[in-house]
Design an enzyme around this catalytic site. Structure first.
Site, mmCIF file in Angstrom:
data_model
loop_
_atom_site.group_PDB
_atom_site.id
_atom_site.type_symbol
_atom_site.label_atom_id
_atom_site.label_comp_id
_atom_site.label_asym_id
_atom_site.label_seq_id
_atom_site.Cartn_x
_atom_site.Cartn_y
_atom_site.Cartn_z
ATOM 1 N N ARG A 1 0.866 -1.178 0.000
ATOM 2 C CA ARG A 1 0.000 0.000 0.000
ATOM 3 C C ARG A 1 0.901 1.225 0.000
ATOM 4 O O ARG A 1 1.809 1.318 0.829
ATOM 5 C CB ARG A 1 -0.869 -0.014 1.268
ATOM 6 C CG ARG A 1 -1.887 1.084 1.315
ATOM 7 C CD ARG A 1 -2.576 1.158 2.678
ATOM 8 N NE ARG A 1 -1.945 2.154 3.518
ATOM 9 C CZ ARG A 1 -2.526 2.700 4.596
ATOM 10 N NH1 ARG A 1 -3.728 2.311 4.974
ATOM 11 N NH2 ARG A 1 -1.892 3.600 5.321
ATOM 12 N N TYR B 1 -3.337 11.563 5.644
ATOM 13 C CA TYR B 1 -3.559 10.231 6.205
ATOM 14 C C TYR B 1 -2.492 9.245 5.710
ATOM 15 O O TYR B 1 -2.176 9.209 4.522
ATOM 16 C CB TYR B 1 -4.950 9.674 5.825
ATOM 17 C CG TYR B 1 -4.978 8.197 6.089
ATOM 18 C CD1 TYR B 1 -5.108 7.723 7.382
ATOM 19 C CD2 TYR B 1 -4.724 7.281 5.064
ATOM 20 C CE1 TYR B 1 -5.012 6.372 7.650
ATOM 21 C CE2 TYR B 1 -4.626 5.933 5.321
ATOM 22 C CZ TYR B 1 -4.771 5.488 6.618
ATOM 23 O OH TYR B 1 -4.643 4.161 6.890
ATOM 24 N N HIS C 1 -9.250 6.554 2.391
ATOM 25 C CA HIS C 1 -9.703 6.861 3.759
ATOM 26 C C HIS C 1 -10.943 7.753 3.791
ATOM 27 O O HIS C 1 -10.981 8.759 4.490
ATOM 28 C CB HIS C 1 -8.550 7.455 4.580
ATOM 29 C CG HIS C 1 -8.508 6.928 5.977
ATOM 30 N ND1 HIS C 1 -9.079 7.585 7.043
ATOM 31 C CD2 HIS C 1 -7.999 5.783 6.487
ATOM 32 C CE1 HIS C 1 -8.893 6.869 8.145
ATOM 33 N NE2 HIS C 1 -8.256 5.768 7.835
ATOM 34 N N GLU D 1 -9.023 1.730 -1.593
ATOM 35 C CA GLU D 1 -9.786 1.421 -0.385
ATOM 36 C C GLU D 1 -10.582 2.635 0.079
ATOM 37 O O GLU D 1 -10.094 3.763 0.004
ATOM 38 C CB GLU D 1 -8.777 1.006 0.686
ATOM 39 C CG GLU D 1 -9.402 0.725 2.027
ATOM 40 C CD GLU D 1 -8.343 0.506 3.109
ATOM 41 O OE1 GLU D 1 -7.158 0.245 2.780
ATOM 42 O OE2 GLU D 1 -8.700 0.619 4.288
ATOM 43 N N GLU E 1 -13.492 -1.579 6.691
ATOM 44 C CA GLU E 1 -12.805 -1.683 7.984
ATOM 45 C C GLU E 1 -13.645 -1.086 9.116
ATOM 46 O O GLU E 1 -13.457 -1.460 10.269
ATOM 47 C CB GLU E 1 -11.424 -1.026 7.932
ATOM 48 C CG GLU E 1 -11.464 0.477 7.760
ATOM 49 C CD GLU E 1 -10.081 1.109 7.659
ATOM 50 O OE1 GLU E 1 -9.178 0.487 7.091
ATOM 51 O OE2 GLU E 1 -9.927 2.243 8.140
ATOM 52 N N TRP F 1 -12.368 12.053 8.247
ATOM 53 C CA TRP F 1 -10.923 11.859 8.367
ATOM 54 C C TRP F 1 -10.536 10.585 7.663
ATOM 55 O O TRP F 1 -11.208 9.586 7.767
ATOM 56 C CB TRP F 1 -10.484 11.795 9.834
ATOM 57 C CG TRP F 1 -9.031 11.477 9.926
ATOM 58 C CD1 TRP F 1 -7.990 12.314 9.625
ATOM 59 C CD2 TRP F 1 -8.449 10.215 10.283
ATOM 60 N NE1 TRP F 1 -6.800 11.635 9.773
ATOM 61 C CE2 TRP F 1 -7.058 10.350 10.178
ATOM 62 C CE3 TRP F 1 -8.987 8.993 10.684
ATOM 63 C CZ2 TRP F 1 -6.175 9.317 10.463
ATOM 64 C CZ3 TRP F 1 -8.121 7.956 10.959
ATOM 65 C CH2 TRP F 1 -6.718 8.128 10.849
#
Ligand code: GCO
Ligand code: MG
Length: 402
Positions: A147, A159, A212, A236, A262, A402
């Site tokens: 990643r 992030y 994110h 993701e 997640e 966030w």
């Protein structure tokens, strides 16, 4: 067999981790991870005040019945606090069952479907050239899936990118740090990172990226389209997933594979995404999605739609979660990849474990149960230290995801 007692152990060997330990009348015990990053004490109270009293005297072999008792019996369903608590109980009970049977957990889950578990690591850099160096360093450690995250010109904190070359850790001491975000700046920059990585390293490496939850659906579609020629393994959390239909819009525009989940805690959070084939990887894991019992149901639903697993494995999931997740990963038919953010040496010392990393793959080991223990005396040396995840605001001050 009967459950005679249970306790919650909170320790901070570099970061806060919460562990449930269930004891039985036969001297066998089991461990479950109950860590909910930045909201740890809520799960501690839920377990201590509302769950543990209901467990005493029950037969720990009745895993499904105890799961249903804690889920349906509470009347109030789902939610991260409840599901993390249920997940910890469930993981501890599977650990007990494995120990009682004298078998590693993966044997109870149907046995191995593969020899080892492909993991992806985190490479990052303040700019593209640092990120390239970080990818090269991780390739040298054998990782096949990486990643990559890089700082964005004009944004101070991004992030996944630590300050000063430290390992990335998604929580900071004290009250939440405020960061500033601009999707425009990010969208101009992110494709350049992956263009550079493909130029340097070619296509024989799986590249992943975590957005994110930052983009709107149409922005996410634009990113997916821009990254298409770079053949990502996945992007993701391109947009927040409360609105599962948002992914239909992204899907209409791009074949870049999507990974989500997640922050999901139940099958209901991903049912539409899976049934409508709007994602390619489901990121839910043992700790936050109701334990092995519930995660197996999510994976079974995903399997019939050819959606593969990609369990969350950040450092805020304890080694107990990693151990249990690796048993799940090696057994589940529709495995995709497992996230691997190595814990600190202090954390590894508190949680002795049977799992291991070798050349891009992990193995759960062959110890009975999930193979992860806790050194309680050492854990007691690291008291709870409040830490929070950051928050993000747009450049005009508007609070954003966030
Ligand atoms: C990941 C995650 C983490 C989360 C963290 C929150 O993909 O590993 O996004 O870095 O931010 O787990 O507690
Ligand atoms: Mg993520």
């Amino acid at each position: 067999m009967k459950i005679v007692s249970a306790k919650v152990i909170v320790t901070c060997p570099g970061r806060n981790l919460v562990t449930l330990k269930i004891m039985t009348d036969q001297g066998v015990h089991g461990l479950g991870d109950a860590t909910l990053n930045g909201r740890e004490k809520a799960v501690v109270a839920y377990l201590q005040d509302h769950v543990i009293p209901c467990l005493i005297g029950r037969d720990p072999h009745r895993i499904e019945d105890i799961w249903q008792y804690l889920y349906k019996g509470a009347y109030w369903r789902r939610g991260p606090v409840t599901m993390t608590a249920i997940g910890a109980v469930d993981t501890a009970l599977w650990d007990i069952k494995g120990k009682a049977a004298g078998l590693p957990l993966y044997q109870l889950l149907g046995g191995k479907s593969r020899e080892a578990v492909m993991v992806y690591c985190h490479a990052n850099g303040a700019d593209i050239s640092e990120a390239v160096d970080s990818v090269a360093a991780h390739m040298a450690q054998g990782y096949r899936a990486i990643r990559a995250q890089a700082g964005v010109p004009g944004l101070d904190k991004v992030y996944g990118v630590p300050k000063g070359g430290a390992a990335y850790e998604p929580a900071e001491k004290g009250l939440p740090v405020e960061t500033v975000w601009s999707s425009e700046k990010y969208l101009d920059h992110a494709p350049k990172l992956f263009e550079t990585l493909r130029e340097k390293f070619g296509f024989g490496l799986h590249l992943l990226h975590d957005v994110h939850h930052r983009l709107t659906p149409i922005e996410a579609a634009r990113l997916g389209k821009a990254l298409e020629p770079l053949r990502m393994f996945w992007i993701e959390d391109p947009t927040p997933a409360e609105n599962q239909d948002a992914f239909r819009l992204i899907r209409q525009h791009t074949v870049t594979p999507l990974a989500v989940g997640e922050v999901f805690n139940s099958i209901w959070d991903c049912k539409g995404l899976i049934e409508n084939q709007l994602i390619d990887y489901i990121r839910a894991t043992v700790t936050h999605a109701g334990g092995i019992t519930h995660l197996r149901k999510i994976a079974a639903l995903a399997e019939i739609y050819q959606v593969r697993t990609g369990c969350h494995g950040a450092t805020d999931l304890s080694p107990v979660c990693m151990g249990a997740a690796l048993h799940f990963d090696i057994a589940v038919p529709n495995f995709g990849v497992q996230e691997h953010m190595p814990h600190t040496a202090e954390t590894d010392a508190v949680f002795p474990h049977a799992y291991s990393y070798h050349d891009g793959f992990m193995h759960p080991g062959d110890a009975v149960g999930h193979g992860v223990e806790i050194d309680e005396a050492l854990a007691a040396k690291y008291p709870y230290d409040p830490a929070y995840l950051p928050i993000a605001r747009l450049e005009d001050g508007t609070l954003t995801s966030w």
